[in-house]
Design a protein around this motif. Sequence first.
Motif, PDB file in Angstrom:
ATOM      1  N   SER A   1       0.996  -1.308  -0.169  1.00  8.79           N
ATOM      2  CA  SER A   1       0.123  -0.209   0.194  1.00  8.79           C
ATOM      3  C   SER A   1       0.922   1.280   0.113  1.00  8.79           C
ATOM      4  O   SER A   1       0.515   2.190  -0.623  1.00  8.79           O
ATOM      5  CB  SER A   1      -0.909   0.081   0.984  1.00  8.79           C
TER       6      SER A   1
ATOM      7  N   ILE B   1      -4.820   2.446   2.859  1.00 15.04           N
ATOM      8  CA  ILE B   1      -4.347   2.464   4.166  1.00 15.04           C
ATOM      9  C   ILE B   1      -3.246   1.909   4.343  1.00 15.04           C
ATOM     10  O   ILE B   1      -3.044   0.708   3.715  1.00 15.04           O
ATOM     11  CB  ILE B   1      -5.498   2.025   4.944  1.00 15.04           C
TER      12      ILE B   1
ATOM     13  N   THR C   1      -5.110  -4.116   4.156  1.00 15.26           N
ATOM     14  CA  THR C   1      -5.894  -4.207   3.079  1.00 15.26           C
ATOM     15  C   THR C   1      -6.612  -5.490   2.598  1.00 15.26           C
ATOM     16  O   THR C   1      -5.845  -6.784   2.451  1.00 15.26           O
ATOM     17  CB  THR C   1      -4.763  -4.071   1.793  1.00 15.26           C
TER      18      THR C   1
ATOM     19  N   ASP D   1      -4.039  -2.497  -5.596  1.00 12.39           N
ATOM     20  CA  ASP D   1      -3.260  -2.884  -4.493  1.00 12.39           C
ATOM     21  C   ASP D   1      -4.152  -4.133  -4.065  1.00 12.39           C
ATOM     22  O   ASP D   1      -5.230  -3.988  -3.978  1.00 12.39           O
ATOM     23  CB  ASP D   1      -3.242  -1.837  -3.742  1.00 12.39           C
TER      24      ASP D   1
HETATM   25 MG   LIG Z   1      -1.943  -3.056   2.168  1.00 15.79          MG
END
Ligand SMILES: [Mg+2]
Length: 541
Positions: free
Chosen positions: A289, A302, A310, A329
């Motif tokens: 991330s 985040i 995530t 992501d």
């Molecule tokens: Mg992440």
Amino acid sequence: MAWIPRWTKAGINGTNAIFSMVSCAGIARRTFHACPSLRAATTQGRTTELRYTETHLDTIFALSTHPGKAGIAVVRVSGPQAKLVLKSMTLAKSPFPKPRQAVTRRLLCPQSNELLDKGMVVWFPGPRSFTGEDSVEFHCHGGKAVIDGILRGIGNTGPHVRLAEPGEFSRRAFENNKLDLTEVEGLADLLNAETEAQRRLALRQADGGLKNLYETWRTQLIKSMALIEALIDFGEDENIEDDVYDNVVAKVKTLCRDIRKHTDDDRCGEILRDGIHVTILGPPNAGKSSFLNIITKRQAAIVSPIPGTTRDVVEVSLDIGGYPILIGDTAGLRSSQDEIEMEGVRRAQDRIRLADINIAILPVTDFMSSDKVDGGNGTGVDPIVREAVRKNPKTMVLINKMDLPGLDNEKTMAAVKSALWGDSNQSLDGDGEGEGQRRLWAISCQTGDGIGQFLHDFIKVLKDRFERSVSSSTSITQYRHRKHLENCIQSLDAFLDLGADDIVLGAEELRHAASDLGRITGRVDVEEVLDVVFREFCIGK
Ligand SMILES: [Mg+2]
Ligand SMILES: Nc1nc2c(ncn2[C@@H]2O[C@H](COP(=O)(O)OP(=O)(O)O)[C@@H](O)[C@H]2O)c(=O)[nH]1
């Protein structure tokens, strides 16, 4: 620059919806919003679907620029009454403008003669206009009330003057042979293009690159069909030479080979048009991330020290080096008892499978403890991650957190290679082996070290893979084209398989092949084979 994927804009990506996607589609729809009272009057009982029930006796008009406040707006009119509209909207005593020359005029309400605006008008007599019909452009000030007044004024100039339906200007251009379907699609893509690569790709198509290629092939095919039809009808005739059939076979073989070569393009044009799907993968807490945020230059995902933060795919559109990128992501790959986390892992694996390019982010800490480094068996790398990296040898591997203290870079990278690829010692650093493309980078998302180098190399990878399609005038940009080309090849193969004994069936296969090529450009009239027969064989002379 942020790049917005086309489906969020148009919501239409199907092949049948082509006219909904073309240039005027959005514009005409927006026109309804710009002029609510006209909408009520002229769209009653109509849907925004394609319904061209009216004949081309109608003169159509629409706002051709984006609605809202702007310096200038352009309202376009096309059809048999265009000249009358121009005259009604300007002072009776003003001279009629010369073709294709912009002139300033007072724009008046045709009923009250009230001054609506001072602007420019351009007169395009057919057939030398976009639609092929008589057309007028009114360039006025881009305020809502001005535009509404002008649209209302035009709408009141005659009973057969109405707002254009979505895509209707382009539809008329197509029907008047000004554009073929591939050019219409190219035009739509040009309007939707958000990156340099998309613009270049679309412009070539709008310029007739694909049309010329497919029409050349179709003409060749129609000539072959004419010869075969002649063989069927006049096989015994002394005017038909013996090697006609063999010549046709040779031509069909060449055509087949050319079309196969054309379709053997790794779908680069289609990928570019829709956006290049890039997936970030790796174990939890690797900095995936953080990497997304650093390259998008914003907090898109985040970042937290808690592994498993995530859970769903976070997708961001980006313009990198002029290429449209959809970067996702994903949840960290690891085995877990948590059902929600495992669902995230499954989604990540799906996304990895479907991606055009995968980027693995691995934390250097996975290779740091002495037994892992010295053992070199990758015990620090989760088998799910190693499997994902190995499955696709083109995965770009970024070793993150290289800012951590006490690292011996050389030793660490050697351990990484050994852990990921064992002793196979693949070409990882552009040392001339394999494709000679670097696949391993050392980075730190914390300090930014190595990110610039990676992006530089990444753009090179994109260029190597896609530049040929971007600069080619004949890139396939739609699944629709590919499907028809595949059908065409199938029919040509069938013709070749049937041989001389089944010439009647063979002719039918050629007809199918030509028809599929014609469907790409929208010219499907294979009856024109008759013209060729008559022209080339002078039957009945
Ligand atoms: Mg992440
Ligand atoms: N030292 C160091 N820490 C990093 C680096 N990149 C990320 N981190 C930290 O690693 C943790 C996990 O980062 P995150 O981006 O959420 O990882 P993800 O789970 O792979 O998405 C966070 O506490 C980050 O601050 C780096 O380059 N160096």
